[in-house]
Structure formats: C-alpha cells, structure tokens
Design a protein around this motif. Structure first.
Motif, PDB file in Angstrom:
ATOM      1  N   ARG A 154       0.990   3.330  -7.987  1.00  0.00           N
ATOM      2  CA  ARG A 154      -0.233   3.574  -7.394  1.00  0.00           C
ATOM      3  C   ARG A 154      -1.204   2.459  -7.579  1.00  0.00           C
ATOM      4  N   SER A 155      -0.732   1.439  -6.676  1.00  0.00           N
ATOM      5  CA  SER A 155      -1.603   0.045  -6.754  1.00  0.00           C
ATOM      6  C   SER A 155      -2.827   0.342  -5.866  1.00  0.00           C
ATOM      7  N   GLN A 156      -3.580  -0.488  -5.953  1.00  0.00           N
ATOM      8  CA  GLN A 156      -4.870  -0.522  -4.863  1.00  0.00           C
ATOM      9  C   GLN A 156      -4.383  -0.718  -3.519  1.00  0.00           C
ATOM     10  N   GLY A 157      -5.502  -0.355  -2.754  1.00  0.00           N
ATOM     11  CA  GLY A 157      -5.347  -0.389  -1.349  1.00  0.00           C
ATOM     12  C   GLY A 157      -5.216  -1.805  -0.877  1.00  0.00           C
ATOM     13  N   GLU A 437      -2.409   7.994   2.621  1.00  0.00           N
ATOM     14  CA  GLU A 437      -2.619   7.054   1.722  1.00  0.00           C
ATOM     15  C   GLU A 437      -1.378   6.096   1.523  1.00  0.00           C
ATOM     16  N   GLN A 440      -1.801   2.956   3.001  1.00  0.00           N
ATOM     17  CA  GLN A 440      -2.969   2.123   2.704  1.00  0.00           C
ATOM     18  C   GLN A 440      -3.024   1.371   1.481  1.00  0.00           C
ATOM     19  N   ARG A 441      -1.660   1.666   0.837  1.00  0.00           N
ATOM     20  CA  ARG A 441      -1.509   0.985  -0.527  1.00  0.00           C
ATOM     21  C   ARG A 441      -0.211   0.115  -0.670  1.00  0.00           C
ATOM     22  N   GLN A 442      -0.489  -0.973  -1.411  1.00  0.00           N
ATOM     23  CA  GLN A 442       0.767  -1.734  -1.321  1.00  0.00           C
ATOM     24  C   GLN A 442       2.161  -1.261  -1.921  1.00  0.00           C
TER      25      GLN A 442
END
Length: 836
Positions: A154-157, A437, A440-442
């Motif tokens: 769950r990395s940052q966007g 989502e 939207q995230r790497q």
C-alpha cells in the motif's frame, strides 16, 4: 586473452585432454575510472581516463554521468584515448538512471535522460569514426537496471503513472497507441483481481457498468431484485406493515397504481361484488386507498369480507398475497407513465423504491442498506440465454467488452459510443480507473494491474468495431497486437519459475492476493517481472526523440572532423543502438538501504529482461544482440543475499531457457549468450561516501574471487561469440589488481578447479613441474623471489622470541653497530634495506 600462458607453454609440456576445455577464452581485462566531479558539471575527463588507464589492461570503462560530456570534452577525450594504446573503451552512464519506474510527470525523466545520453554518445561515435587515427573501439555503455525501490503493498499515490509503452494509465480512449485496454483477456483478469480484493469489491462499480451496457443494466436489476424478494420474505410482515411498504413504494415509483383485482381471482367471479354503479364505488373496489383502509380498520375488513362471502381471515390472507405479488412483480401494474423504468414491468417496483420502502419498515440506514443491496445482489444470478448465470460473470462480459453480450438485449444501444467513437466498455474502464485506488498507487499498478496484463500480453484482437479506437481503416489490421516477449518475461520470472508454484491472477485471483500478502519472494518476483517489462518497453516500444547536435561555432577550424552534423530524429533506442553499433550492458544497482529491494536486481531477472529486448529487436530486424548483462557480485551482495546462490539461480534459469528454440543458448555453456561483463571486486567491501564507492581489492590468494570467476567461465562466460570484459572497479590497492585478475584467468584457462587451487601444491624452492604450479605460485605470491625474501626475513628474526629470556650482551650492540653509530649511520637503515 592469455597473460602468462604463452611463455609457460614453452617451458612445460601441454596437456590438452582436460574437460571441460577452457583454452582460448575470449576476454579483455581492464579497469574503471572514477566519477564526474558532479552530475551537473563535467570533469576534465580526459585526464582522469589517462590516469586510470595506467593501472593496466587492454580496456577502460569510463564513468560519464553527464551526457553533455561527450560533446564538451569530445576532442580531448578522443585524443587521449587514441594515445593510451587501449583496444577498447566502454562507458558507464549516470548511476542514478534506471529503467523500471512507472512514475512520470509530463514524460518519464529517466527515459529522457538516457535518450539524451544515447544521442550525445552517438555524436561522439560519429566523430571517432570520422578520423582514422582513433583506432580504439567503443564496446558498450553500462547502465543500472533499476533505481526504483520495490513498493509496499500500500504505497503512496503517484501522479500521471506511465505504462511500459510510455503512455499514461489514465488515458484509455481514442488515440492511445498501443492500447493495453483493448486486450480483452487482460481486462477479464483485471476484473477478477478487482473483485477479489477485499478493499475494492467490483460490485461497487456495477452501477458504472450498467450505465454503459444495457444488457448488464437489465441483469444487474434482476440480481438485486432477487435479493430484495428474499429480503422481503424474511421480514415476515403483517398486512399493516405490508400496506406501509406499498404506501412508501408508491411515493418513489410515480406513475403506477397497484390493482387489487387479483384479490378475487382465487375466490371466483361469483364472489365479486356487484358491478360498480359509479366511479367512487369502482375506486373503492380496486384502489390503493381501499387497501390501506382495510389494513388498518378491522371492522371495515369484516364488512368487506361479508360482501365477498368469505371469512375476514381469508380476505386478510388474500390481501397480503396480493401485496406480495405487487412487491415481487408477480402481478400486473397499471402503468400510466410512458417512460417508466423497465424493471417496474418486470419486477413490480423499482430497486430504488423497494430500497427506500424496506429500509423505512425495517428501520435501516439508507446508505448502509444500499451497500447491502449491492453486495448481496452481486451474489445472485441473472437470466442470460435461458440459464441462471452468476452476475459477476455477466459483469466480466461487460467490463471486458464482449461485443456479443452488449448486443444481447433488445435495445438500440450500439456497441460503441457514437459521440466518443470508442466502444462503450472503454468508458467503463475510464470511469473505474478514475475512482479505483488501485490505479492511483504505485503498488496497485505493480502488484495488480501490470501482472494482469503481463500474464495475457500475447493476446490479440481482430474485432472490427474496436478499430475505431485507433482510427484504423484497414479491416484486416489487428486492433491489439500480442506481445509475446512481454508474456515471456512473466513466464520466465513468475509463472514458470523453477521450484515455485505461485497462485496466479488469471486462474486464482483470491489465492494470488493472499499469497501476495504473505510471500515476500512473490512480491520480489512480481516487481522484477514488471520492472523487466518497463525495461523492455523503454528499449523497443517507445519512439524516442533524438535532438540535433548543437551548434558548434565555438570550436576551432581544426576541429571540423568533430562536426558530425547529426539531424534530429525519432526512433526507438534499439534501432539507434543498431545504427551506431553500440551495446548496452545492464547491471544491478548498489543497495544502500538494508532490508529494501529494487524493482529489478537479481541477476537471473536482469538477464531475462535483456533476453526480452533482444528477442523483440530480432523481430524488428535487428540482427545483433545489443543488450546484455553485467554481473556485479558486490552489488548483489548489498541486498543481504549470498551472491554465489544468486549466481547459481542465474545459471539454472539460463539452462532452462536453453530449452526454448527461440534462443541459440548452448545448455553446456548457458551464460555465453547473455553475460558480457564482470565488474570484478570483492563482495562486502563497498561503502558509500561523498566521493563515491570504495570497492574491495583483489588480493593475492583470494579464492572467493577465483571460485566466482571459475563458475562463470564453466558455464560459458568468455566462451561465446563476443569478447567479454573483466573490469576491475578501482579499489584501494590499484597496483596488483589487474595483474591478479590476469593470473586468475590464466589459471582458469588451464582448468584448475577451485578445490585444486592450494598453496601446498606449490614447491617453495621455485622448482615447478607444471604450468599450473608456476601460475599458482604467482597466485599465492609464492614465486621464487617472494619465497626467498620471506625466508630471509624469517632467518633475520629467528631469535626475536628469545630476547630478554637469556642473559648475554645485546646482539644489536656490536663493534660494527657501534662503528656505524659513530659514523652517524643508524641501525634502522639496515632493517630498511633488509625489507626493501
């Protein structure tokens, strides 16, 4: 290229019967240079190259970070290299450039940086070829595979993420070429992953799918209605509560008037009251207000039952049954509104009307109840082609753009949106991407979206209506061409990995997600496959814009040969490299963060990425294998792994690939095809500082380095069609490293196995019987001169342990010693001479 063997062959008999035969290894040994002063300002690189070339070897790898160095220092560098007597030179690009990141602003900055690098290096090569005096060859440019860290689950966007083709993921529709979203099998797999993720259930997007697909809209309503029927039955309401439901539902289903005639259907026509004499009496007979009065007024219900000639309990039962039929859609409704929703005719009341009515009667929160309807409706079936079909399967047909399904209902909806000129399913994808989502995230792109695509990358489509996506007028063209080499990456690194049995997105999305959360190695393999796909895409799929060479008015007249006059051009990296006859070697980057991995770092995975590029290049008409692998055990060890085990995995994987007829890989020497360079240092000694790297030296008698090199040569290194490079990365002890590397390679060429390389096999007297013994003496620093020096030191210091244990005059104070002191000659001078 043998070092001492030619002279030793004249002194000792030759034995050519050893297996395997390593004679005639094709390699060159050299050094690397230091760094540019900074990444922005080129150093005086010609002087630096001249300095490090003096350490020996026939080749030099020059670290050039700033691409403009090739133009600014062009003349000085060419002249210096021409005078150094080097056979070949190579370059190492900016260490902070990698090829595996999906992050992009306007365009991927790494991509543009290496495009500029190739462009400026191309100008340098043109200038070299224009002058015959520059007789050295440029063999390759070395680059790091990845500088992008493997993200958490769950990395940052990330803003404006790019796919392996350099296109934004969010751009779905017309004009995007190539378009991964026209791969229908990929969309089916992606759909399964979205539905399997606990935080992103696909049913949340069913309203979006229903908006663009009439067939699914009908089936989605049916599925929810089936749940609402069961929910209604479970409420087990009395007549009064059921009348409340009808009352509430009528407020949200304008234009309908429930008929109560069916109350009397089972009683028979003789039981009907007399024909009404006026409209008021008719209203009392069939109207909804009558139902409400009967439900809430027991006395009136008894009177009405008497008029019908039945018991009040029987009338109550009939009324309840009639309401049940109205709610469930099992009886006709008087529809006065012409454009009333179709599901009123099919199911009695709309889903929205039932939602509001049931939530009021059951005292449920509207939002929570809506979510329950969506979730539970997704678990019901709908009728498709005469059979009950899981609504999730029907959602997949709509999501993946199955044309037959879109046209399966009696509607005027076309398969494609005439206003946008694209199939309707792409509107669905666009809406989902904008709100999901995952996109939207790497981590979402790396662990879900791209694995789904890679597993199905070889799929292609010929659906003619989809041609509108690319404005294609040739009906014979495929709208989506399969990329077999992208799927080859997935199979080689993940699906067919030796010793692993992963759950994969295509056939077990739930198991894949569960394993992804538990298995660190699966995440590493997924990251490597995705990283390799980006590397493959950068080299073979994206059109790069190479700038024209800058104006060179500042140069003197005698530099006219350097003015190549290169024009601007647009082509792919691999074609540019083919035109310039330039290879690119890929290696792992040094890991400065313990416990963290990069997208692409394992030797076996980097080799697969190089294979994929070369396969694609061959299909494009490029005959050379221009992208190869550089192994650096020190960089590999920086990830906290045993580099020798990683080397074995590389050999094992290449041996497996040799079974593929597309590769001319010899299973007896599998590394000969892909391994081109060894950055020779001792693993475990690299440290970071403001001046760069401090690499471990190659010491006399270092059997670790020998073991590594022998294993690589045994499996094909330096035994292929191309000359390989052993490049010592400059360490603290410059003087002997090149010499030691050459002695090691001579020993390997004699096939001296690591277990046979022992100091006790060397005659300390210097009386050698074989070439192997003579070379081992040099390897262990036991040649005749060195041994004699050692024995002299031993004899001179033999009595040192006895000092102060025996009482006698100090041997150091002798007549000769006193005479020397008197003549101002200190005794230390003699010790210095002794060890000189």
């Amino acid at each position: 290229m043998a070092f001492l063997l030619d002279s030793l062959k004249e002194r000792f008999d030759q034995d050519d019967d050893q297996e395997p035969d390593f004679s005639g290894l094709d390699y060159r040994v050299g050094a690397t240079t230091g760094m540019d002063v900074t990444q922005d300002v080129p150093s005086y690189i010609a002087r630096r190259s001249g300095k490090y070339a003096q350490f020996g070897g026939s080749t030099l790898e020059i670290l050039v970070q700033n691409a403009e160095t090739f133009e600014v220092d062009r003349r000085n560098l060419l002249d210096t290299l021409s005078r150094l007597g080097l056979d070949t030179v190579s370059f190492h690009g900016n260490p902070n450039i990698g090829f595996t990141t999906p992050v992009g602003q306007q365009k991927n900055q790494f991509y543009q940086a290496f495009t500029d690098y190739l462009g400026e290096l191309g100008g340098f090569l043109d200038a070299k070829e224009a002058n015959p005096q520059h007789d050295f060859e440029v063999s390759y440019v070395n680059m790091h595979a990845s500088v992008t860290q493997l993200p958490d689950l769950r990395s940052q966007g990330i803003p404006n993420a790019l796919d392996p083709f350099g296109e934004r993921f969010a751009e779905v529709d017309n004009g995007k070429t190539p378009n991964i979203y026209t791969n229908k099998q990929f969309l089916r797999t992606l759909y399964g992953l979205i539905g399997a993720r606990p935080d992103n259930d696909m049913y949340a997007f069913y309203p979006v799918i229903a908006r663009y697909c009439d067939a699914f809209d009908q089936h989605w309503k049916e599925a929810r209605q089936r749940f609402l029927r069961d929910f209604y039955d479970d409420l087990n309401l009395d007549l009064r509560r059921k009348a409340e439901i009808i009352g509430a539902a009528r407020n949200f289903s304008s234009g309908i008037n429930p008929k109560l005639d069916s109350v009397f259907d089972e009683v028979g026509p003789d039981s009907y009251p007399p024909d009404p004499q006026n409209d008021e009496e008719r209203e009392q007979r069939i109207s909804f207000p009558l139902l409400q009065r009967l439900a809430f007024n027991d006395e009136l219900l008894q009177q009405y039952a008497g008029r019908l000639g039945i018991e009040p309990s029987e009338l109550r039962r009939k009324l309840e049954g009639t309401v049940d039929m109205i709610v469930k859609g099992e009886t006709e409704l008087d529809v006065t509104q012409e454009d009333i929703d179709e599901d009123i005719r099919d199911f009695g009341l709309t889903v929205e009307a039932k939602q509001r009515a049931f939530s009021r009667v059951a005292d449920k929160d509207q939002r929570e109840f809506r979510g329950e309807i969506l979730e539970q409706g997704a678990q019901r079936n709908a009728t498709y082609e005469g059979e009950d079909v899981d609504i999730r399967d029907l959602g997949e047909k709509a999501f993946a753009g199955e044309e037959e399904y879109y046209r399966s209902v009696d509607s005027e909806q076309p398969y494609y949106d005439p206003s946008e000129g694209v199939p309707e399913y792409l509107n669905i994808i666009e809406q989902v991407i904008g709100s999901l989502e995952m996109f939207q995230r790497q981590s979402g792109l790396i662990y879900y979206v791209l694995p789904a695509w890679l597993q199905n990358a070889a799929c292609s489509s010929t659906e003619t209506d989809d041609r509108l996506i690319l404005d294609d007028t040739d009906e014979n063209d495929k709208i989506h061409s399969g990329w077999e080499n992208a799927e080859f990456i997935w199979n080689s690194i993940v699906a067919e990995r030796v010793g692993k049995d992963y759950s994969l997105p295509d056939n077990d999305p739930e198991g894949y997600i569960e394993r992804l959360q538990e298995d660190v190695e699966l995440r590493q393999d997924i990251g490597a496959a995705v990283g390799a796909a980006y590397l493959w895409g950068n080299f073979t799929q994206i059109d790069a814009s190479f700038r024209a060479e800058r104006e060179d008015d500042y140069r003197a007249e005698n530099e006219s040969t350097l003015r190549t006059g290169r024009d601007a051009s647009t082509t792919k990296w691999i074609r540019w490299m083919d035109d310039k006859d330039l290879g690119v070697n890929i290696e792992a980057f040094y890991n400065g963060t313990p416990g963290q991995y990069f997208m692409l770092w394992r030797p076996k995975d980097i080799a697969v990425a190089c294979h994929a590029v070369n396969l694609e290049a061959q299909q494009m008409g490029v005959e050379q294998n221009l992208v190869k692998f550089t192994i650096d055990m020190e960089h590999t060890a920086s990830f906290g792994v045993d580099p020798e085990q990683e080397m074995e995995l590389l050999i094992e994987n290449e041996t497996k690939l040799a079974e593929n007829p597309d590769f001319p890989i010899d299973p007896e020497k599998p590394l000969a095809y892909i391994l081109n360079t060894y950055h020779l240092t001792r693993p475990g000694y690299e440290t970071r500082s403001t001046t760069g790297h401090l690499h471990g030296e190659i010491r006399r008698g270092d059997k670790m380095i020998y073991r590594y090199l022998y294993r690589l040569v045994e499996n094909g290194f330096c035994r292929g069609d191309d000359t390989c490079t052993i490049a010592f990365e400059i360490a603290g002890n410059y003087s002997e490293d090149i010499y030691n590397a050459r002695v090691i390679m001579d020993l390997i060429e004699l096939n001296v196995r690591p277990e046979e390389l022992r100091a006790d096999r060397v005659d300390a007297s210097g009386d050698y019987d074989t070439r192997e013994e003579a070379l081992m003496a040099r390897f262990f620093n036991m040649d005749k001169t060195s041994v004699a020096r050692e024995f002299a030191a031993i004899e001179a210091n033999a009595f040192n342990p006895l000092k102060e244990l025996l009482e006698f005059e100090d041997f150091d104070v002798t007549q000769l010693g006193n005479t020397s002191i008197a003549n101002d000659v200190r005794p230390q001078r003699f010790k210095t001479e002794e060890f000189r």
